[in-house]
Scaffold this active site. Structure first.
Site, short mmCIF file in Angstrom:
data_model
loop_
_atom_site.label_atom_id
_atom_site.label_comp_id
_atom_site.label_asym_id
_atom_site.label_seq_id
_atom_site.Cartn_x
_atom_site.Cartn_y
_atom_site.Cartn_z
N HIS A 1 64.61 42.80 51.33
CA HIS A 1 64.38 41.41 51.71
C HIS A 1 65.06 41.18 53.06
CE1 HIS A 1 63.25 37.31 49.85
NE2 HIS A 1 63.56 37.05 51.12
N ARG B 1 64.52 36.81 40.15
CA ARG B 1 64.13 37.74 41.21
C ARG B 1 65.27 37.77 42.22
NH1 ARG B 1 60.80 36.71 46.27
NH2 ARG B 1 60.67 38.82 47.12
N GLU C 1 57.47 33.46 44.98
CA GLU C 1 58.19 32.37 45.64
C GLU C 1 57.26 31.19 45.83
OE1 GLU C 1 60.10 33.15 49.43
OE2 GLU C 1 60.82 35.09 48.73
N ASN D 1 53.92 34.92 47.69
CA ASN D 1 54.76 33.79 48.10
C ASN D 1 53.89 32.82 48.88
OD1 ASN D 1 56.81 35.40 47.14
ND2 ASN D 1 57.78 35.77 49.12
C1 FCB Z 1 60.25 33.12 52.59
C2 FCB Z 1 61.37 34.10 52.37
C3 FCB Z 1 62.55 33.53 51.64
C4 FCB Z 1 62.82 32.09 52.02
C5 FCB Z 1 61.56 31.27 51.97
C6 FCB Z 1 61.75 29.81 52.30
O1 FCB Z 1 59.51 33.48 53.71
O2 FCB Z 1 60.93 35.22 51.66
O3 FCB Z 1 63.63 34.38 51.84
O4 FCB Z 1 63.45 32.04 53.22
O5 FCB Z 1 60.60 31.81 52.82
#
Ligand code: FCB
Length: 471
Positions: free
Chosen positions: A148, A105, A377, A319
């Site tokens: 992003h 990703r 994530e 995430n």
């Molecule tokens: C998330 C972000 C990523 C990274 C992680 C630790 O909020 O999407 O870019 O910084 O945290």
């Protein structure tokens, strides 16, 4: 060479490769992680790894501006060089592939690919074409995030996400990218974590562009979600074969006591972190409790916006990092009550895998149209050091194992979860925390740009190799 990525299969820590210690990572035999079609990959983002901020016609982003302001980023760090991935992308993809990771990703830097008039920047586009073509050659599944957080500064100068026009500029950008890159992208995510863009960027000012007003946050959120909704049909038209979705960060809020006030506080925490984004996307309306928390902050919504925002998705990216224990603040909202004696990471975030399972199973009950989910994530920061060519990131190994077990439990409870991306492939620019916080499964020495595969990545690679061999 002791720990070069290309030689990773030969360099597993001796005890583990000889099997004299129980492997602290490999999931149990009945885990859904063993299914070959469960995608396991790693994630990064443009501003956090690329560097080369002034090269090949890239324009400034809000993070160039913000990180140059003293006091905004720990130690005055910026993304100017980062992991120098713009120049080292070939070796980085070799590393990814040598670990056996099946998905990658990445995000595209909007300021690299088009100018203020919308004219494409060929050199910037070519960078992503080369990258994605190589990933395809390697057989790696590509998830591409369009936004992003690196908004072109020229758009911020015209109000950024407070200006409705930015949503239309985003749709133009999505149009260009999907025409140029169709066929090399398996899944498009419009936005990464609109909560962070809206709240940290416009609500409390911890992130670029650094504004702090709740009313700004709700309006910025609306324009971000509108941008997403406008982009989805464009992506569908230009690149019908790919999946289209969005990535949301989710937060678990637990009540500090059984009191009704604390229960309500935990509910409001989750409204602010989750329902604020998921309700408009999946129900076509904002949760009214949000405006109990922030009275008088209703965004300006035009006719048709909510229909645009709630068009069906092919997938939802989730995430997840930690939970927050909260109590009533005695007024409309909640306050954090950090628990004592719990396990925390270098960020101070509590390690709480059950939160991931509980949120996912809860969403399945709340949203009857919940799309298939990818965990886009999950990971943790630790103060990793290279010793004799090795990085022993024991806490991360256990963290990943426990979070993957939580994913497996959610799958067994009926949630359709199709993959998991480690955050992150390598240590990188951790926004307001700069380079001090190391989230990678590969260590980066920023003085030499040397990459060293951490023990966690070795074990993930070992598992993937075994899974492949069994298939
Ligand atoms: C998330 C972000 C990523 C990274 C992680 C630790 O909020 O999407 O870019 O910084 O945290």
């Amino acid at each position: 060479m002791a720990n070069d990525a290309s030689a990773v299969f030969d360099t597993l820590s001796p005890a583990v490769s000889k099997g004299s210690l129980a492997d602290p990572f490999t999931p149990p035999a009945d885990s859904a992680l063993w299914r070959k079609n469960f995608l396991l990959g790693a994630a990064t983002a443009s501003y956090q790894i690329e560097g080369a901020v002034n090269e090949d016609g890239r324009l400034p982003s809000i993070w160039d501006t913000f990180s140059a302001i003293p006091g905004k980023v720990l130690a005055g760090d910026t993304g100017a060089v980062a992991c120098d991935h713009y120049h080292r992308w070939e070796a980085d993809i070799e590393m990814l592939a040598s670990l056996g990771l099946e998905g990658y990703r990445l995000s595209i830097a909007w300021p690299r690919v088009m100018d203020a008039a919308g004219v494409p920047n060929r050199k910037g586009l070519d960078f992503y074409k080369r990258l994605l073509n190589r990933l395809k050659e390697k057989g790696i599944t590509t998830f591409v995030t369009l936004y992003h957080w690196d908004l072109p500064q020229h758009l911020e100068d015209r109000g950024g996400w407070l200006n409705r026009d930015t949503a239309y500029r985003f749709a133009d950008y999505a149009d260009l990218m999907s025409r140029e890159l169709a066929g090399t992208v398996d899944a498009w995510a419009t936005l990464n974590e609109p909560w962070c863009s809206a709240y940290l960027g416009y609500g409390n000012g911890h992130h670029a562009p650094g504004l702090a007003n709740d009313r700004f946050a709700t309006q910025a959120m609306h324009h971000l979600l509108l941008a997403h909704g406008l982009a989805v049909p464009v992506l569908r038209a230009n690149d019908p074969a790919s999946q289209k979705g969005i990535v949301a960060n989710i937060g678990r809020g637990t009540p500090n006591s059984d009191s009704a006030a604390d229960q309500r506080a935990a509910h409001l925490f989750e409204v602010q972190h989750n329902a604020w984004i998921l309700d408009p996307l999946l129900k076509g309306s904002y949760p009214q409790d949000l405006f109990e928390l922030w009275p008088g902050t209703e965004p300006l919504v035009l006719d048709g916006d909510m229909e645009t925002i709630s068009a069906p998705l092919d997938f939802l990216g989730i995430n997840y990092y930690f939970r927050t224990n909260v109590a009533s603040d005695g007024a409309h909202g909640f306050r954090d009550v950090p628990l004592e004696g719990v396990e925390r990471t270098q960020m101070g975030w509590e390690v709480y895998p059950d939160g991931l399972r509980d949120l996912l199973t809860g969403f399945k009950k709340t949203y009857h149209n919940l799309p298939p989910i990818y965990i886009t994530e999950n990971g943790m920061a630790s103060d990793d050091q290279v010793t004799d060519g090795h990085v022993d990131d024991t806490q991360r190994i256990s963290f990943l194992k426990r979070h993957l077990a939580a994913v497996d439990q959610a799958i067994k409870a009926g949630v359709d979860i199709r993959g998991y991306f480690l955050w992150s492939l390598m240590d990188n620019f951790e926004w307001a925390f700069g380079y001090e916080r190391r989230f990678g499964v590969v260590h980066v020495d920023y003085s030499t740009q040397k990459r060293t595969v951490k023990h966690s990545a070795e074990l993930v690679a070992k598992f993937l190799k075994e899974r492949k061999a069994r298939a």
